[in-house]
Write a protein that holds these residues in place. Structure first.
Motif, PDB file in Angstrom:
ATOM      1  N   SER A 337       0.835  -1.199   0.000  1.00  0.00           N
ATOM      2  CA  SER A 337       0.000   0.000   0.000  1.00  0.00           C
ATOM      3  C   SER A 337       0.874   1.255   0.000  1.00  0.00           C
ATOM      4  O   SER A 337       0.505   2.266  -0.571  1.00  0.00           O
ATOM      5  N   ASP A 338       2.071   1.181   0.596  1.00  0.00           N
ATOM      6  CA  ASP A 338       2.993   2.330   0.528  1.00  0.00           C
ATOM      7  C   ASP A 338       3.426   2.574  -0.918  1.00  0.00           C
ATOM      8  O   ASP A 338       3.490   3.707  -1.363  1.00  0.00           O
ATOM      9  N   ARG A 339       3.699   1.475  -1.634  1.00  0.00           N
ATOM     10  CA  ARG A 339       4.120   1.615  -3.042  1.00  0.00           C
ATOM     11  C   ARG A 339       3.019   2.272  -3.865  1.00  0.00           C
ATOM     12  O   ARG A 339       3.269   3.143  -4.680  1.00  0.00           O
ATOM     13  N   PHE A 340       1.746   1.876  -3.579  1.00  0.00           N
ATOM     14  CA  PHE A 340       0.627   2.469  -4.317  1.00  0.00           C
ATOM     15  C   PHE A 340       0.553   3.965  -4.066  1.00  0.00           C
ATOM     16  O   PHE A 340       0.313   4.754  -4.953  1.00  0.00           O
ATOM     17  N   GLN A 341       0.772   4.342  -2.783  1.00  0.00           N
ATOM     18  CA  GLN A 341       0.665   5.758  -2.444  1.00  0.00           C
ATOM     19  C   GLN A 341       1.767   6.583  -3.090  1.00  0.00           C
ATOM     20  O   GLN A 341       1.570   7.737  -3.440  1.00  0.00           O
ATOM     21  N   GLU A 342       2.946   5.961  -3.254  1.00  0.00           N
ATOM     22  CA  GLU A 342       4.059   6.690  -3.886  1.00  0.00           C
ATOM     23  C   GLU A 342       3.764   6.978  -5.349  1.00  0.00           C
ATOM     24  O   GLU A 342       4.168   8.009  -5.869  1.00  0.00           O
TER      25      GLU A 342
END
Ligand code: NAD
Ligand code: UDP
Ligand code: UDP
Length: 343
Positions: A337-342
């Motif tokens: 989910s962090d990767r998606f937000q980036e």
């Protein structure tokens, strides 16, 4: 375009987990309602690997395509977007009926819908089973015992449920689901199996599930405060999902028609459980008590004598082993989910 699609398909053949080959006589067509959810998707994996044909019916309220995406396109697998509150006409040999929200925040979100799913949905499943003469296993719950006055809980205990409290939509919904099953068994000769499932955890639990296992692990992984509702003296007994799936398959295969508890009898207070998670995850999270949940069952532990004797089943996965797998799942989910937000 056709040419492009063909060459793409040829260059990227799908890799599926290996499934056994079952001949026509032994291969069953199995419907799993709620099969895109946490428990359902693990059941799909086991039954696919055994070589059966699996049809998942799910409305994706809490389930996700991602939980079963590794089977999409497989010749033995079919995914149908359908709400079980509406009738369903298909031809099958067995049904595992799991469609229902399961975590307190999810089932309290729309209590009327929870009741409809567990009453009208179960009627449709039993009506379908009656028409095609399929065997049905109903995913019931330890919540039918309510806030129990008998400890541990055997299947013969009738329960202690507040019929108008915030948990009633689920507890009473599942109780009616059981009642319906035995009414169809008696009146229409439908073959039913009833699994009373106790708290289960593992990979593919929803991140926003709101249940204690996902909440505590995520709080610990994010270095946030671990929130114990009430004084933390209430107890639960946690079973790892693979144990549950083994139990459900054994129950379906058995000749036993009365309800069977499926759970792990190792009991923990929620306060102790918070300490265990904090220790396994590591990190500086504090553990704090917050407002108690209304009608929160105070003690819960299955008596599994019935499953042990009749199904030769008992849980195998120790708490720490199961939790480590679950923690690593949530760690990956957070990174994802962090990767998606980036992006
Ligand atoms: P989950 O929320 O992950 O799965 C439930 C699935 O049912 C989801 O995929 C959801 O989209 C689907 N669904 C809900 N309403 C539907 C409807 N009207 N029509 C079609 N699909 C619908 O929950 P889970 O933990 O996998 O629970 C599965 C079953 O096991 C539930 O019936 C639950 O009551 C029972 N159960 C679970 C536990 C547990 O600890 N996980 C304990 C006791 C009982
Ligand atoms: N039903 C279904 N699929 C079937 C057979 C029945 O969804 O293959 C539904 C049907 O629409 C009905 C429910 O199951 O609402 C109960 O069926 P039953 O035969 O018990 O009742 P009846 O149709 O006589 O009301
Ligand atoms: N709980 C808690 N903190 C949380 C979530 C749950 O202390 O963040 C408690 C809850 O009050 C209950 C127990 O943990 O006593 C199990 O709750 P869960 O929602 O997982 O399942 P339940 O068995 O109540 O359906």
């Amino acid at each position: 375009l056709e040419e492009q699609i063909r060459s793409l398909q040829a260059s990227t053949p799908r890799k599926y987990p290996k499934v056994k080959y079952l001949n026509y006589k032994n291969r069953k067509r199995i419907l799993i309602t709620g099969g895109a959810g946490f428990v359902g998707s693990h059941l799909v994996d086991d039954l696919m690997i055994q070589g059966h044909e699996i049809i998942v019916v799910d409305n994706f309220f809490t389930g996700r395509k991602r939980n079963v995406e590794h089977w999409l396109g497989h010749e033995n697998f079919e995914l149908i977007h359908h709400d079980i509150v509406n009738p369903l006409f298909i031809e099958i040999d067995e049904i595992y009926h799991l469609a229902s929200p399961a975590s307190p925040p999810h089932y309290m979100y729309n209590p009327v819908k929870t009741i409809k799913t567990n009453t009208m949905g179960t009627i449709n499943v039993l009506g379908l089973a009656k028409r095609v003469m399929a065997k049905v296993l109903i995913a019931s719950t330890s919540e039918v015992y309510g806030d129990p006055t008998v400890h541990p809980q055997p299947e013969t205990y009738w329960g202690h449920v507040n019929p108008i409290g915030p948990r009633a939509c689920y507890d009473e919904g599942k109780r009616v689901s059981e009642t319906l099953s035995y009414a169809y068994a008696k009146q229409e000769k439908v073959q039913v199996r009833v699994a009373r499932i106790f708290n289960t955890y593992g990979p593919r639990m929803h991140m926003n599930d709101g249940r204690v296992v996902s909440n505590f692990i995520l709080q610990a992984l994010r270095n946030e405060t671990i929130t114990v509702y009430g004084n933390g003296k209430q107890t639960r007994s946690f079973q790892y999902v693979s144990d549950l799936v083994d139990g459900m398959i054994a129950l379906m295969a058995s000749n036993y028609t009365q309800p069977v508890n499926l759970g792990n009898p190792v009991e923990q207070s929620i306060e102790e459980f918070a300490q265990i998670i904090k220790q396994l995850v590591g990190g500086p999270s504090e553990i704090k008590q917050t407002k108690a949940m209304e009608d929160d069952p105070q003690r819960r532990k299955p008596d599994i004598t019935r499953a042990k004797t009749l199904l030769k089943w008992e849980p195998k996965v120790p708490l720490e082993t199961g939790l480590m797998k679950t923690i690593s799942y949530f760690r990956n989910e957070l990174a994802r989910s962090d990767r998606f937000q980036e992006n």
